[in-house]
Design a protein around this motif. Structure first.
Motif, PDB file in Angstrom:
ATOM      1  N   ILE A   1       0.785   7.817   2.926  1.00 23.28           N
ATOM      2  CA  ILE A   1      -0.651   7.929   3.958  1.00 23.28           C
ATOM      3  C   ILE A   1      -0.400   8.513   5.310  1.00 23.28           C
ATOM      4  O   ILE A   1       0.016   7.242   6.219  1.00 23.28           O
TER       5      ILE A   1
ATOM      6  N   VAL B   1      -5.027   4.624  -6.509  1.00 23.52           N
ATOM      7  CA  VAL B   1      -4.295   2.588  -6.849  1.00 23.52           C
ATOM      8  C   VAL B   1      -5.583   2.501  -7.013  1.00 23.52           C
ATOM      9  O   VAL B   1      -6.370   2.133  -5.921  1.00 23.52           O
TER      10      VAL B   1
ATOM     11  N   CYS C   1       0.748  -0.991   0.277  1.00 20.19           N
ATOM     12  CA  CYS C   1      -0.173   0.001  -0.094  1.00 20.19           C
ATOM     13  C   CYS C   1       1.102   1.307  -0.444  1.00 20.19           C
ATOM     14  O   CYS C   1       0.730   1.874  -0.606  1.00 20.19           O
ATOM     15  N   TYR C   2       1.939   1.172   0.530  1.00 18.76           N
ATOM     16  CA  TYR C   2       3.140   2.270   0.978  1.00 18.76           C
ATOM     17  C   TYR C   2       2.964   2.843  -0.307  1.00 18.76           C
ATOM     18  O   TYR C   2       3.329   3.523  -0.813  1.00 18.76           O
TER      19      TYR C   2
ATOM     20  N   ALA D   1       1.137   4.075  -3.453  1.00 11.97           N
ATOM     21  CA  ALA D   1       0.994   5.177  -2.869  1.00 11.97           C
ATOM     22  C   ALA D   1       1.666   5.904  -3.058  1.00 11.97           C
ATOM     23  O   ALA D   1       1.272   7.548  -3.695  1.00 11.97           O
TER      24      ALA D   1
ATOM     25  N   ALA E   1      -4.755   3.949  -0.126  1.00  9.92           N
ATOM     26  CA  ALA E   1      -3.660   4.349  -1.578  1.00  9.92           C
ATOM     27  C   ALA E   1      -5.085   3.975  -2.214  1.00  9.92           C
ATOM     28  O   ALA E   1      -4.527   5.038  -3.170  1.00  9.92           O
TER      29      ALA E   1
ATOM     30  N   THR F   1       8.023   2.585   0.128  1.00  6.56           N
ATOM     31  CA  THR F   1       8.415   4.272  -0.282  1.00  6.56           C
ATOM     32  C   THR F   1       9.570   4.741  -0.768  1.00  6.56           C
ATOM     33  O   THR F   1       9.002   4.817  -1.798  1.00  6.56           O
TER      34      THR F   1
END
Ligand SMILES: Cc1cc2nc3c(=O)[nH]c(=O)nc-3n(C[C@H](O)[C@H](O)[C@H](O)COP(=O)(O)OP(=O)(O)OC[C@H]3O[C@@H](n4cnc5c(N)ncnc54)[C@H](O)[C@@H]3O)c2cc1C
Length: 471
Positions: A75, A132, A32-33, A36, A127, A324
């Motif tokens: 996020i 996303v 998700c990171y 995003a 996200a 990230t």
């Protein structure tokens, strides 16, 4: 938006093709990171997740969040806070039955216990808000590579139908023992393939509800398992909802996790009449981070690259930052038009080592040490150690102990001086290893030499500890 290139029909099955700038496999913290971050930079990104939309984000975890104040921007913490159910925890409570001792030890940095499923949903929403696209119910089964070995996408099955993804960059966020790495030919890449089950921990947890509030709702409770190289935990989500679990290093004899946990629960009065509301188990990497987690067109993040503190098993923070950093370098690589491992992607390895990887590699030395010693000896030693130094060692990878404290420890731990001396020598080696990781090469050219020197330090570590080599 990713582009849907159409479908080909062969007999009864239909193959769907999707193109995106970046494809991320796995909708956990790291995925998700990563996604995003890519979406916020204006690129097309798809997360492919095997679970359905409801189940996504439901992940086996102890629910303890170390460094709860600090999340990457993509996020922000404010979007995750609805899942923070206990922000009143401020210390570790180490129960040592062998020594009839309880140590209350401050834990540096901000701590929280979370509702992990809710946290997973908040991540996914974060996200989505960043742009996303999620493809649920899609199990990735294979990796596509061109004739030069560059990864160009993945293939999988979505609700019974084959699906193909094309991408400039594939990010493997599929967690521990990711299938993608088995399916990719990484022979010519720097990517770390020295990965065996013995470098993992098998862990299991239950969510337990009790009627009466527990007294230790401001603490993370740790306890040794019946054997060394593992621990039992009781982490209070609230004062009546507890995450209880345990794990063991997989180079040891297998442990009956469910039965061991049950035995401990039965012994504790506070769990009389308790109700179990959820059960989950999984493997997690308790090893040093991958030496390199990049290959042409491919990067691995989070558990898929060993980004877990190997002494505590905490992997959420590492996963968020690794995701990230990987995304930032993926974007740079796409903009440069150079998605090989030499250029922008290498910087991802450097950033991981710089932020937490070196520290985790040093901490793994203590993990190796514990696999070679008797549990009672280790517990006596733990009971003799000054609490704040223990906390530094657990989270920092190193600690310095002054003469006064050394003497106090020595007096408290008569009968275990041999182990103390070995621990002292191990600490010297952990510090040497940390220094070496701090010289992680800035580019691919120095990598093999750096690895050779690191391996020589590891040889010394195995000799001093007498532990079975795990690398
Ligand atoms: C029992 C247990 C307790 C833990 N306790 C803590 C704790 O208290 N605190 C802490 O910080 N960390 C803890 N950890 C570690 C932490 O949970 C992980 O480090 C973290 O979740 C890693 O995130 P990730 O995104 O890398 O992987 P994951 O969260 O595992 O996400 C991987 C995702 O990929 C998906 N996936 C896998 N294979 C495929 C495929 N082939 N196709 C499509 N999708 C796929 C999965 O369904 C999953 O959604 C614990 C781990 C375990 C097992």
């Amino acid at each position: 938006m990713s582009s849907y290139d159409g479908s080909t029909t062969g007999g009864a099955t239909t193959t769907r093709s999707v193109s995106a700038d970046v494809v991320v496999v796995g909708a956990g913290t790291s995925g998700c990171y990563a996604a995003a971050t890519v979406a916020q930079a204006g690129y097309d990104v798809v997360i492919v997740e095997r679970k359905d939309e409801h189940e996504a984000g439901h992940i086996a975890c102890g629910d303890a969040l170390k460094g709860a104040s600090d999340f990457p921007e993509a996020i922000p913490k404010s979007q995750l806070e609805p899942a923070f159910t206990n922000t009143g925890v401020d210390h570790g409570r180490f129960e040592i039955p062998q020594e009839d001792t309880v140590l209350e030890i401050p834990v540096p940095g901000e701590l929280a216990v979370i509702d992990r499923w809710e946290y997973g949903r908040c991540l996914i929403e974060g996200a989505e808000r960043a742009g996303v696209e999620f493809h649920y119910d899609t199990v990735v089964q294979n990796v596509r590579q061109d004739e030069n070995g560059r990864v160009t996408g993945v293939t999988g099955i979505r609700k019974g139908d084959p699906v193909t993804y094309d991408a400039e960059m594939v990010i493997d966020a599929a967690g521990a023992l990711s299938i993608l790495q088995d399916k990719t030919d990484l022979e010519d890449a720097s990517f770390d393939t020295n990965v065996q089950y013995s470098q993992f921990c098998s862990a299991y947890r239950e969510i337990i509800e009790v009627d009466e509030p527990v007294e230790w709702d401001d603490a993370l409770v740790f306890k040794p398992t019946e054997r060394s190289a593992g621990y039992l935990w009781y982490f209070p989500r609230t004062d009546t909802e507890i995450n209880a679990g345990l794990g063991f290093q997989m180079n040891e004899e297998p442990m009956e996790l469910v039965d061991s946990l049950k035995r401990d629960l039965d012994r504790r009065e506070e769990f009389d009449g308790a109700k179990v509301t959820d059960k989950l188990g999984a493997a997690l990497p308790t090893r040093r981070p991958y030496d390199s987690a990049v290959a042409p067109g491919f990067m691995a993040v989070g558990d898929a690259a060993g980004h877990v503190n190997p002494t505590t098993g905490g992997g959420i923070a590492g996963a968020a930052y690794a995701g990230t950093y990987a995304a930032e370098q993926a974007i740079e690589a796409i903009e440069d038009g150079r998605t090989g491992e030499e250029a922008a992607l290498w910087e991802y390895n450097v950033n991981v080592m710089d932020h937490f990887g070196s520290r985790y590699a040093a901490l793994d030395v203590y993990n190796i040490f514990t696999t070679a010693y008797d549990i009672d000896d280790l517990m006596a030693l733990l009971a003799a150690m000054p609490g704040e130094k223990l906390a530094e060692a657990l989270y920092g990878g190193s600690t310095s102990i002054g003469l006064g404290l050394k003497l106090k420890m020595a007096v408290n731990s008569v009968g275990h001086w041999g182990t103390i001396y070995d621990l002292y020598q191990t600490k010297q080696l952990a510090d040497r290893l940390l220094d070496h990781y701090e010289q992680y090469p800035d580019d691919r050219a120095g990598f093999e030499q750096w690895q050779r020197e690191r391996d020589a330090i590891m040889d010394d570590i195995y000799e001093v500890t007498g532990a079975e080599p795990k690398y």
